[in-house]
Design an enzyme around this catalytic site. Structure first.
Site, PDB file in Angstrom:
ATOM      1  CE1 TYR A   1      12.077  -3.427  10.463  1.00 25.31           C
ATOM      2  CE2 TYR A   1      14.407  -2.932  10.713  1.00 25.31           C
ATOM      3  CZ  TYR A   1      13.283  -3.051   9.912  1.00 25.31           C
ATOM      4  OH  TYR A   1      13.384  -2.796   8.562  1.00 25.31           O
TER       5      TYR A   1
ATOM      6  CB  SER B   1      -0.935  -0.003   1.217  1.00 20.69           C
ATOM      7  OG  SER B   1      -0.218  -0.199   2.406  1.00 20.69           O
TER       8      SER B   1
HETATM    9  P1  NAP Z   1       6.213   1.199   5.331  1.00 22.49           P
HETATM   10  O1  NAP Z   1       6.274   2.377   4.458  1.00 22.49           O
HETATM   11  O2  NAP Z   1       6.048   1.379   6.788  1.00 22.49           O
HETATM   12  O3  NAP Z   1       5.061   0.211   4.779  1.00 22.49           O
HETATM   13  C1  NAP Z   1       4.805  -0.984   5.431  1.00 22.49           C
HETATM   14  C2  NAP Z   1       3.815  -1.791   4.637  1.00 22.49           C
HETATM   15  O4  NAP Z   1       3.598  -3.034   5.336  1.00 22.49           O
HETATM   16  C3  NAP Z   1       2.452  -1.125   4.512  1.00 22.49           C
HETATM   17  O5  NAP Z   1       1.932  -1.408   3.236  1.00 22.49           O
HETATM   18  C4  NAP Z   1       1.636  -1.812   5.586  1.00 22.49           C
HETATM   19  O6  NAP Z   1       0.241  -1.897   5.274  1.00 22.49           O
HETATM   20  C5  NAP Z   1       2.213  -3.213   5.532  1.00 22.49           C
HETATM   21  N1  NAP Z   1       1.966  -3.988   6.746  1.00 22.49           N
HETATM   22  C6  NAP Z   1       2.302  -3.679   8.013  1.00 22.49           C
HETATM   23  N2  NAP Z   1       1.911  -4.661   8.847  1.00 22.49           N
HETATM   24  C7  NAP Z   1       1.308  -5.603   8.087  1.00 22.49           C
HETATM   25  C8  NAP Z   1       0.682  -6.833   8.358  1.00 22.49           C
HETATM   26  N3  NAP Z   1       0.591  -7.320   9.598  1.00 22.49           N
HETATM   27  N4  NAP Z   1       0.153  -7.542   7.326  1.00 22.49           N
HETATM   28  C9  NAP Z   1       0.207  -7.069   6.051  1.00 22.49           C
HETATM   29  N5  NAP Z   1       0.800  -5.897   5.732  1.00 22.49           N
HETATM   30  C10 NAP Z   1       1.343  -5.169   6.755  1.00 22.49           C
HETATM   31  O7  NAP Z   1       7.526   0.274   5.166  1.00 22.49           O
HETATM   32  P2  NAP Z   1       8.768   0.397   4.166  1.00 22.49           P
HETATM   33  O8  NAP Z   1       9.733   1.341   4.748  1.00 22.49           O
HETATM   34  O9  NAP Z   1       8.303   0.542   2.776  1.00 22.49           O
HETATM   35  O10 NAP Z   1       9.411  -1.057   4.383  1.00 22.49           O
HETATM   36  C11 NAP Z   1       9.166  -2.122   3.506  1.00 22.49           C
HETATM   37  C12 NAP Z   1      10.137  -3.243   3.843  1.00 22.49           C
HETATM   38  O11 NAP Z   1      11.482  -2.777   3.739  1.00 22.49           O
HETATM   39  C13 NAP Z   1      10.009  -3.764   5.263  1.00 22.49           C
HETATM   40  O12 NAP Z   1      10.264  -5.146   5.274  1.00 22.49           O
HETATM   41  C14 NAP Z   1      11.102  -3.036   6.006  1.00 22.49           C
HETATM   42  O13 NAP Z   1      11.512  -3.731   7.153  1.00 22.49           O
HETATM   43  C15 NAP Z   1      12.178  -3.032   4.945  1.00 22.49           C
HETATM   44  N6  NAP Z   1      13.196  -2.013   5.139  1.00 22.49           N
HETATM   45  C16 NAP Z   1      12.863  -0.692   5.199  1.00 22.49           C
HETATM   46  C17 NAP Z   1      13.878   0.241   5.396  1.00 22.49           C
HETATM   47  C18 NAP Z   1      13.599   1.703   5.476  1.00 22.49           C
HETATM   48  O14 NAP Z   1      14.537   2.466   5.799  1.00 22.49           O
HETATM   49  N7  NAP Z   1      12.386   2.170   5.204  1.00 22.49           N
HETATM   50  C19 NAP Z   1      15.217  -0.182   5.540  1.00 22.49           C
HETATM   51  C20 NAP Z   1      15.503  -1.536   5.470  1.00 22.49           C
HETATM   52  C21 NAP Z   1      14.495  -2.450   5.260  1.00 22.49           C
HETATM   53  P3  NAP Z   1      -0.872  -0.898   5.981  1.00 22.49           P
HETATM   54  O15 NAP Z   1      -0.384   0.450   5.777  1.00 22.49           O
HETATM   55  O16 NAP Z   1      -2.126  -1.230   5.286  1.00 22.49           O
HETATM   56  O17 NAP Z   1      -0.921  -1.215   7.397  1.00 22.49           O
END
Ligand code: NAP
Length: 247
Positions: free
Chosen positions: A156, A13
């Protein structure tokens, strides 16, 4: 272009998941957009894809930590498309707090979503792919799961280390039919980091050779490469995408 293949992206999303869904749609995959609560954003991603790409889309609300919801989601995908070719286990949460404020409840919730959720989606989709003798799974971990730890996010970080271990075992379990790889991003500009203050961001930027956070598209491009036939011999590995993060 529509190749009839189907890609399921969890947590699509917003952020990296939404970018990945758009990238894979651009490659011609029919896209399943999973989300947990933010229906409006999930539908916006769907509309955007439908405007730009000649592919089919399906939006599914499912909490990946709940086995029954995951099972139902996979059943829905199979019912609509009759196949699953790619799974990107992207959905995750972080609840950063001072060490003394860490709670068992939050720690368990993080493991439930980030690690058990990745396991559940891989298990139910993987079962289907294994029978089809073909498929690709990409698990999104983090450099926090390898060597860049923060006590504020120790729960995390543990979950993301677990995702790397899980990936190795999934690659073994599903060989030789399904390629399973991990992408480990460093800092990325998404909602997950929206609370960070500028002083902290400036300090982190000094540790990155490229001196900036990634855009979500820069992670999505790596995922789409790993999904593609260009990466047909890349299996059971971890690809860091961190701009040259030095600790
Ligand atoms: P984000 O913007 O916070 O988005 C998280 C997404 O996960 C949203 O679509 C949310 O849906 C969904 N979600 C959360 N809990 C869920 C559940 N229980 N079941 C199904 N969907 C769920 O995250 P992001 O930063 O894009 O991160 C994406 C991935 O990259 C993650 O695995 C994160 O750990 C990894 N990552 C991120 C970073 C960073 O700096 N951002 C760095 C390293 C790794 P809703 O909004 O509908 O709740």
């Amino acid at each position: 272009m529509n190749n009839n293949k189907v890609a399921l992206v969890t947590g699509a999303s917003r952020g990296i998941g939404a970018s990945t869904a758009r990238e894979l749609a651009g490659m011609g995959f029919n896209i399943v957009i999973n989300y947990a609560s933010d229906e409006t954003s999930a539908k916006e991603v769907e509309q955007e894809i439908n405007k730009l790409c000649d592919v089919q889309t399906l939006v599914i609300k499912a909490d990946i930590s709940k086995e029954a919801e995951v099972k139902k989601m996979i059943d829905k995908v199979v019912l609509k498309f009759g196949r699953i070719d790619v799974v990107v286990n992207n959905a995750a949460i972080a609840i950063d707090t001072l060490f003394m404020d860490k709670t068992v409840t939050n720690f368990r919730r993080i493991l439930d979503v980030n690690l058990i959720g990745t396991f559940l989606v891989s298990k139910y989709a993987g079962d289907f792919m294994k029978k089809a003798q073909s498929g690709v799974i990409i698990n999104i971990s983090s450099t926090n799961g390898i060597d860049t730890y923060y006590p504020m996010s120790l729960d995390y970080d543990a979950s993301k280390a677990g995702v790397i271990s899980l990936t190795h075992n999934l690659a073994l379990e599903y060989a030789p039919y399904i390629r399973v790889n991990t992408v480990a991003p460093g800092w990325v500009k998404t909602d997950m980091n929206k609370e960070l203050d500028q002083e902290f961001v400036d300090k982190e930027n000094q540790k990155i050779l490229l001196e900036r956070f990634a855009n979500p598209e820069e992670i999505a491009k790596v995922v789409s490469f790993l999904v593609s036939e260009e990466a047909s011999y890349i299996n059971d590995t971890v690809i860091r995408v961190d701009g040259g993060l030095k600790y």
